[in-house]
Structure formats: structure tokens, C-alpha cells
Design a protein around this motif. Structure first.
Motif, PDB file in Angstrom:
ATOM      1  N   UNK A   3       0.860  -1.178   0.000  1.00 24.81           N
ATOM      2  CA  UNK A   3       0.000   0.000   0.000  1.00 24.81           C
ATOM      3  C   UNK A   3       0.893   1.224   0.000  1.00 24.81           C
ATOM      4  N   UNK A   4       0.670   2.112  -0.956  1.00 27.34           N
ATOM      5  CA  UNK A   4       1.423   3.362  -1.030  1.00 27.34           C
ATOM      6  C   UNK A   4       0.635   4.434  -0.281  1.00 27.34           C
ATOM      7  N   UNK A   5       1.250   4.956   0.763  1.00 29.16           N
ATOM      8  CA  UNK A   5       0.594   5.957   1.603  1.00 29.16           C
ATOM      9  C   UNK A   5       1.396   7.246   1.589  1.00 29.16           C
ATOM     10  N   UNK A   6       0.689   8.353   1.595  1.00 31.15           N
ATOM     11  CA  UNK A   6       1.287   9.674   1.696  1.00 31.15           C
ATOM     12  C   UNK A   6       0.814  10.294   2.999  1.00 31.15           C
ATOM     13  N   UNK A   7       1.746  10.614   3.887  1.00 32.99           N
ATOM     14  CA  UNK A   7       1.434  11.287   5.149  1.00 32.99           C
ATOM     15  C   UNK A   7       1.810  12.755   4.997  1.00 32.99           C
ATOM     16  N   UNK A   8       0.865  13.642   5.309  1.00 33.03           N
ATOM     17  CA  UNK A   8       1.071  15.081   5.159  1.00 33.03           C
ATOM     18  C   UNK A   8       0.976  15.724   6.539  1.00 33.03           C
ATOM     19  N   UNK A   9       1.981  16.528   6.885  1.00 31.28           N
ATOM     20  CA  UNK A   9       2.021  17.173   8.192  1.00 31.28           C
ATOM     21  C   UNK A   9       2.390  18.638   8.037  1.00 31.28           C
ATOM     22  N   UNK A  10       1.711  19.495   8.787  1.00 27.84           N
ATOM     23  CA  UNK A  10       2.053  20.923   8.797  1.00 27.84           C
ATOM     24  C   UNK A  10       2.922  21.267  10.002  1.00 27.84           C
ATOM     25  N   UNK A  11       3.658  20.278  10.501  1.00 30.53           N
ATOM     26  CA  UNK A  11       4.484  20.460  11.695  1.00 30.53           C
ATOM     27  C   UNK A  11       5.956  20.221  11.393  1.00 30.53           C
ATOM     28  N   UNK A  12       6.414  20.768  10.290  1.00 39.93           N
ATOM     29  CA  UNK A  12       7.827  20.642   9.933  1.00 39.93           C
ATOM     30  C   UNK A  12       8.695  21.327  10.980  1.00 39.93           C
ATOM     31  N   UNK A  13       9.778  20.685  11.363  1.00 38.43           N
ATOM     32  CA  UNK A  13      10.684  21.257  12.357  1.00 38.43           C
ATOM     33  C   UNK A  13      11.441  22.440  11.763  1.00 38.43           C
ATOM     34  N   UNK A  15      14.935  25.379  12.935  1.00 44.69           N
ATOM     35  CA  UNK A  15      16.011  25.592  13.904  1.00 44.69           C
ATOM     36  C   UNK A  15      15.514  26.129  15.234  1.00 44.69           C
ATOM     37  N   UNK A  16      14.478  26.951  15.215  1.00 45.84           N
ATOM     38  CA  UNK A  16      13.934  27.493  16.448  1.00 45.84           C
ATOM     39  C   UNK A  16      13.007  26.552  17.181  1.00 45.84           C
ATOM     40  N   UNK A  17      12.526  25.517  16.492  1.00 41.62           N
ATOM     41  CA  UNK A  17      11.611  24.549  17.095  1.00 41.62           C
ATOM     42  C   UNK A  17      11.931  23.163  16.541  1.00 41.62           C
ATOM     43  N   UNK A  18      13.077  22.591  16.940  1.00 41.38           N
ATOM     44  CA  UNK A  18      13.512  21.330  16.355  1.00 41.38           C
ATOM     45  C   UNK A  18      12.637  20.139  16.719  1.00 41.38           C
ATOM     46  N   UNK A  19      11.859  20.247  17.798  1.00 45.52           N
ATOM     47  CA  UNK A  19      11.030  19.132  18.212  1.00 45.52           C
ATOM     48  C   UNK A  19       9.642  19.116  17.604  1.00 45.52           C
ATOM     49  N   UNK A  20       9.274  20.193  16.888  1.00 48.95           N
ATOM     50  CA  UNK A  20       7.918  20.272  16.335  1.00 48.95           C
ATOM     51  C   UNK A  20       7.660  19.115  15.377  1.00 48.95           C
ATOM     52  N   UNK A  42       5.379  14.029   3.654  1.00 51.37           N
ATOM     53  CA  UNK A  42       5.514  15.401   3.144  1.00 51.37           C
ATOM     54  C   UNK A  42       5.212  16.343   4.290  1.00 51.37           C
ATOM     55  N   UNK A  43       6.183  17.189   4.652  1.00 52.27           N
ATOM     56  CA  UNK A  43       6.021  18.155   5.731  1.00 52.27           C
ATOM     57  C   UNK A  43       6.139  19.573   5.195  1.00 52.27           C
ATOM     58  N   UNK A  44       5.393  20.485   5.801  1.00 56.47           N
ATOM     59  CA  UNK A  44       5.550  21.898   5.510  1.00 56.47           C
ATOM     60  C   UNK A  44       5.390  22.669   6.814  1.00 56.47           C
ATOM     61  N   UNK A  45       5.919  23.863   6.900  1.00 55.24           N
ATOM     62  CA  UNK A  45       5.879  24.614   8.167  1.00 55.24           C
ATOM     63  C   UNK A  45       4.509  25.222   8.422  1.00 55.24           C
ATOM     64  N   UNK A  46       4.186  25.518   9.665  1.00 54.02           N
ATOM     65  CA  UNK A  46       2.929  26.209   9.953  1.00 54.02           C
ATOM     66  C   UNK A  46       2.980  27.641   9.434  1.00 54.02           C
ATOM     67  N   UNK A  47       1.809  28.228   9.305  1.00 51.37           N
ATOM     68  CA  UNK A  47       1.714  29.590   8.779  1.00 51.37           C
ATOM     69  C   UNK A  47       0.803  29.621   7.571  1.00 51.37           C
ATOM     70  N   UNK A  48      -0.038  30.643   7.496  1.00 50.37           N
ATOM     71  CA  UNK A  48      -1.069  30.708   6.456  1.00 50.37           C
ATOM     72  C   UNK A  48      -0.491  30.618   5.053  1.00 50.37           C
TER      73      UNK A  48
END
Length: 310
Positions: A3-13, A15-20, A42-48
Motif C-alpha cells: 500500500x502506497x501511503x502519503x502522510x502530510x504534516x504541517x508540523x515541519x521542524x 532551527x527554532x523549534x527542532x522538536x515540532x 511530506x512536511x511543511x511549516x505552519x503559517x497561512x
């Protein structure tokens, strides 16, 4: 056939928040260890402004050859994940259901999801009516038992530059987050004549050092979607005091040397001071943490994916 799965998260780490978002990455690693799964993250940072860029990148890379399933973490992530033409799942982590504006935007996107999960049963009670048409599940990310385990306290303090004889308690969160209630942690540490350690700009690989360096972990949060801080302490066999929110009552039930109760300065101080009087206090917590391990929780996610795909 995998099964090919894509996980998408808006919680990319960052330097100021390495644990996010480290808990999402822990779950992805655990999913990749399971047979029959091919998982892309696939990760991307928070922010509109980041959501539009994420949608364009996801469309460019996945419209021609979409995955078998796309799984978004955090409700707003469904908006860019919605451009991928595949069955969709989402895990809701807390503020996407409790913050008024974020809840409204999340509810508007839930009609795109065929599987709506929350990280705890109490959080599932807050699902909006828009989730009723979807399959529902409780899917925490879980604690990484590979990263978190008992370490020699003196060595941890040496590596962190802490006093080997100091009285330390750990607040396992960023003090800038009001709902975590660092004010209560500071009050308790002051009453117990202990130094308060906090997390924030700490790399995920170093967090186990801080947990094991402390006599106890203090989690006085007003609310928790799940409660990984408590489970990480238990995985290290470190005493923990927490308010009864999120997974805390279930995680701490019956474990001697821990406290799960509404915050009362006198009661919490009485529970904490015996640990501060010992050189290396420990509790029998790792077996309980194993029940909520990243590996076990990933297996539950895989089961839900299989059910959704029929």
C-alpha cells in the motif's frame, strides 16, 4: 503488493523549534517498519502562506500517480491534502477541535476525509457534526521506545552541564505555550526548592537526556490532546506528576510514585519531595508506556487504512 501511503504534516521542524512534529515522524518510521507499506512523508511549516505552496507541490507530484491513501495530521492540513485524488484520512491532535477559528476551518474540510481520527477518546467527544459521515477511530502517534528509555542520571547531567547533586524537575514542553501552565510548574519547583528545567528549543534526540536528568517530570497542563510527555517519562521510568487530562488518568493508574490529580500545591509538593530526597528515584513505568508505543499505534493506523481501502 504494498500500500502506497502519503502522510502530510504541517508540523515541519525548524532551527527554532527542532522538536515540532517529532511524534508524526516517529509514527512514520514505525509505519515504514511494517510489511506491505510504502510510506512517504511530506512536511511543511505552519503559517497561512505555507498552505497554498503545499497544495501546489502536492498537486504537482501526486496528481498523475496518486498514492493509495493520503493521511493528514492536524485538521487544517486537510486543505492542501485535498488536492491529492486518493482516499483521505486525518488525525486531529487537539487545537484543531478546541480553538474556535481552527475548529471552524477544520470542520469545513472534514467532508474530504473518509477516515477521521483523534489522538484520544476524550478528544473524540469534541468531533463536529461534519465528521459523522466518515469512519472514526482513535489513533495516537505513540511514544518512541527506541528514543526513550532509562539512562544513567549522572551521565545525563554531565552531558547537559547540570549539577550532579542538584534538585531538578522537568516541565516537558515549551514554556511559551500558555495551556501547558509553566506558571504552576514554577510555583511547585519553588515550593520544593528545586530547579525547573524546560523544553522548547531542544532537539528530539536530546529530550531523553533531560527526562532522565530530572528527579521527576511535571505536567500541569490545562488540556492535552493525548499526553506524550507523561508517556515519555514513564518510558524512562522517571516519576511523573500530571493533571487528569488527555491520556494521563489511563497512563498513570496504579503506578506507585506517580500522581494524577487536579493541581493543588500542597498535595503535589508532598508527592514530589520524596523523589527529590533520593539520588535516583525511579518508577515502574516502561511496561505501561509500551502499551502506547509508536510501533503499536502504527499497527492500529495500518489496520484502519486496510479497512478503509476494503
Amino acid at each position: 503488493m504494498s500500500v502506497r501511503a502519503l502522510v502530510v504534516s504541517n508540523m515541519q521542524a525548524s532551527p527554532g523549534d527542532p522538536g515540532r512534529g517529532s511524534f508524526v515522524r516517529d509514527q512514520v518510521r514505525a509505519l515504514r517498519a511494517l510489511a506491505g507499506l510504502d510510506v512517504e512523508l511530506y512536511e511543511f511549516p505552519p503559517g497561512a502562506s505555507a498552505y497554498g505552496r503545499a497544495a501546489m507541490e502536492l498537486a504537482r507530484h501526486h496528481r498523475r500517480r496518486p498514492p493509495d491513501i493520503v493521511h493528514a495530521h492536524f485538521g487544517l492540513t486537510l486543505w492542501p491534502a485535498g488536492v491529492v485524488p486518493a482516499p483521505r484520512a486525518v488525525t486531529l491532535h487537539g487545537t484543531d477541535l478546541t480553538h474556535p477559528r481552527t475548529r471552524r476551518l477544520t470542520a469545513l474540510a472534514l467532508h474530504w476525509a473518509q477516515l477521521v481520527a483523534t489522538v484520544s477518546e476524550p478528544l473524540a467527544l469534541r468531533l463536529p457534526p461534519a465528521a459523522r459521515g466518515a469512519r472514526q477511530a482513535v489513533l495516537p502517534c505513540g511514544v518512541s521506545l527506541e528514543r526513550f528509555g532509562p539512562l544513567e542520571r549522572g551521565e545525563c547531567r554531565r552531558r547537559l552541564g547540570l549539577d550532579p547533586r542538584g534538585r531538578y524537575v522537568l516541565f516537558p514542553a515549551d514554556p511559551a505555550r500558555p495551556a501547558k501552565r509553566v506558571d504552576l510548574a514554577r510555583e511547585l519547583a519553588g515550593l520544593a526548592d528545586a530547579r525547573l528545567l524546560t523544553l522548547g528549543q531542544v532537539a528530539p534526540a536530546d529530550v531523553p537526556l533531560w527526562v532522565n536528568a530530572a528527579h521527576a517530570v511535571i505536567v500541569p497542563s490545562d488540556a492535552e490532546g493525548f499526553g506524550l510527555g507523561v508517556l515519555e517519562a514513564l518510558a524512562c521510568d522517571v516519576p511523573v506528576l500530571a493533571r487528569p487530562v488527555g491520556i494521563h488518568p489511563q497512563a498513570l493508574e496504579g503506578i506507585d510514585g506517580t500522581l494524577c490529580a487536579p493541581y493543588d500545591a500542597g498535595r503535589w509538593r508532598a508527592a514530589l519531595e520524596p523523589h527529590l530526597d533520593q539520588a535516583d528515584p525511579r518508577v515502574r513505568g516502561r511496561d505501561r508506556a509500551e502499551q502506547f508505543s509508536a510501533a503499536r499505534m502504527a499497527a492500529r493506523v495500518a489496520t484502519e487504512w486496510a479497512a478503509l481501502l476494503g
